[in-house]
Design a protein around this motif. Structure first.
Motif, PDB file in Angstrom:
ATOM      1  N   ASN A   1      54.930  57.207 -35.361  1.00  0.00           N
ATOM      2  CA  ASN A   1      53.715  56.383 -35.380  1.00  0.00           C
ATOM      3  C   ASN A   1      53.914  55.090 -34.575  1.00  0.00           C
ATOM      4  OD1 ASN A   1      52.481  58.268 -36.990  1.00  0.00           O
ATOM      5  ND2 ASN A   1      52.706  57.118 -38.886  1.00  0.00           N
TER       6      ASN A   1
ATOM      7  N   ASN B   1      45.229  44.728 -34.499  1.00  0.00           N
ATOM      8  CA  ASN B   1      45.134  45.830 -35.460  1.00  0.00           C
ATOM      9  C   ASN B   1      46.297  46.806 -35.299  1.00  0.00           C
ATOM     10  OD1 ASN B   1      42.789  44.881 -36.649  1.00  0.00           O
ATOM     11  ND2 ASN B   1      41.434  46.069 -35.318  1.00  0.00           N
TER      12      ASN B   1
ATOM     13  N   LEU C   1      49.288  47.658 -38.015  1.00  0.00           N
ATOM     14  CA  LEU C   1      49.690  49.018 -38.380  1.00  0.00           C
ATOM     15  C   LEU C   1      51.191  49.199 -38.239  1.00  0.00           C
ATOM     16  CD1 LEU C   1      46.888  51.250 -36.814  1.00  0.00           C
ATOM     17  CD2 LEU C   1      47.416  50.991 -39.237  1.00  0.00           C
TER      18      LEU C   1
ATOM     19  N   ARG D   1      52.857  47.727 -41.126  1.00  0.00           N
ATOM     20  CA  ARG D   1      52.668  48.593 -42.297  1.00  0.00           C
ATOM     21  C   ARG D   1      53.605  49.793 -42.243  1.00  0.00           C
ATOM     22  NH1 ARG D   1      52.183  49.427 -47.486  1.00  0.00           N
ATOM     23  NH2 ARG D   1      50.949  51.260 -48.028  1.00  0.00           N
ATOM     24  N   TYR D   2      53.773  50.377 -41.054  1.00  0.00           N
ATOM     25  CA  TYR D   2      54.692  51.510 -40.924  1.00  0.00           C
ATOM     26  C   TYR D   2      56.122  51.094 -41.305  1.00  0.00           C
ATOM     27  CZ  TYR D   2      50.927  53.535 -38.032  1.00  0.00           C
ATOM     28  OH  TYR D   2      49.722  54.016 -37.558  1.00  0.00           O
TER      29      TYR D   2
END
Length: 217
Positions: free
Chosen positions: A99, A181, A185, A188-189
């Motif tokens: 990701n 954004n 992310l 968050r990963y």
């Protein structure tokens, strides 16, 4: 028969260390790709993910075969169950590295709109957690496993700081919103990576002590 079973358990252990090695390599490549905006390296991380997925499937199949064939009890059964769970967490960590590689591709050659120092610090700490958790499993070292929880607290703190900073930036720089954004992310990963590393440490403690522990309590 017991000697053969011991050899099979050793093979399972070695397979788990191999998926750990592949995951560690994916983590290092993903952060290098992100930091340097190296698109080819990001694509290499994505390409190797299939091998990690197949190895997890191999570990699961072998572990289930051992349970069905040998009908293990007590410690041996915990060892097999822990292997299945740890393999799953490592596969998820590798997915998160993918990701981040995809985030690198999305950012492409655009300059970073925010200082990524904390993201890099958070990533390196989470990667260290993965390495320590794998070593804890390999050595069956509970003290190493517990140290993972201490690092997780630092990761959570950095995550909070990063998100606060990005939210503040969103108020003043609307044009950079898309990349912010993506950076959110990525943070968050990384936070999820740390959670999976903590899970691995908890599985090791379960293996050794026969009880479930929540290291975040």
């Amino acid at each position: 028969m017991r000697r053969k079973f011991a050899d099979d358990l050793k093979a399972l252990h070695d397979q788990l260390l191999e998926i750990g090695r592949l995951t560690e390599a994916a983590l290092q490549q993903a952060i290098e790709a992100f930091e340097t905006k190296n698109q080819n390296l990001a694509k290499a991380v994505i390409a190797v993910d299939g091998s990690i997925d197949k190895l997890e499937e191999k570990i699961n199949d072998f572990a289930l075969w051992l349970i069905a064939k040998q009908q293990p009890v007590a410690t041996d059964l915990r060892r097999i169950i822990a292997a299945i769970k740890i393999a799953s967490d490592l596969e998820r960590i590798a997915d998160l590295a993918v990701n981040i590689a995809k985030a690198c591709i999305r950012i492409a050659d655009q300059p970073f709109v925010a200082n990524i120092h904390n993201i890099l610090s958070m990533y390196r700490l989470a990667s260290e957690m993965v390495v320590v958790a794998i070593n804890a499993y390999d050595q069956e070292d509970i003290s190493l496993a517990r140290s993972v929880a201490d690092m997780d607290e630092k990761v959570d703190q950095l995550y909070g700081e990063i998100m606060t900073s990005l939210l503040e930036m969103e108020k003043t720089d609307k044009e950079a919103l898309a990349q912010m954004n993506v950076l959110a992310l990525v943070a968050r990963y990384i936070e999820r990576m740390a959670d999976h590393a903590t899970n691995i440490a908890e599985h090791l403690i379960y293996l050794v002590k026969g009880k479930h522990y929540n290291l975040n309590d």
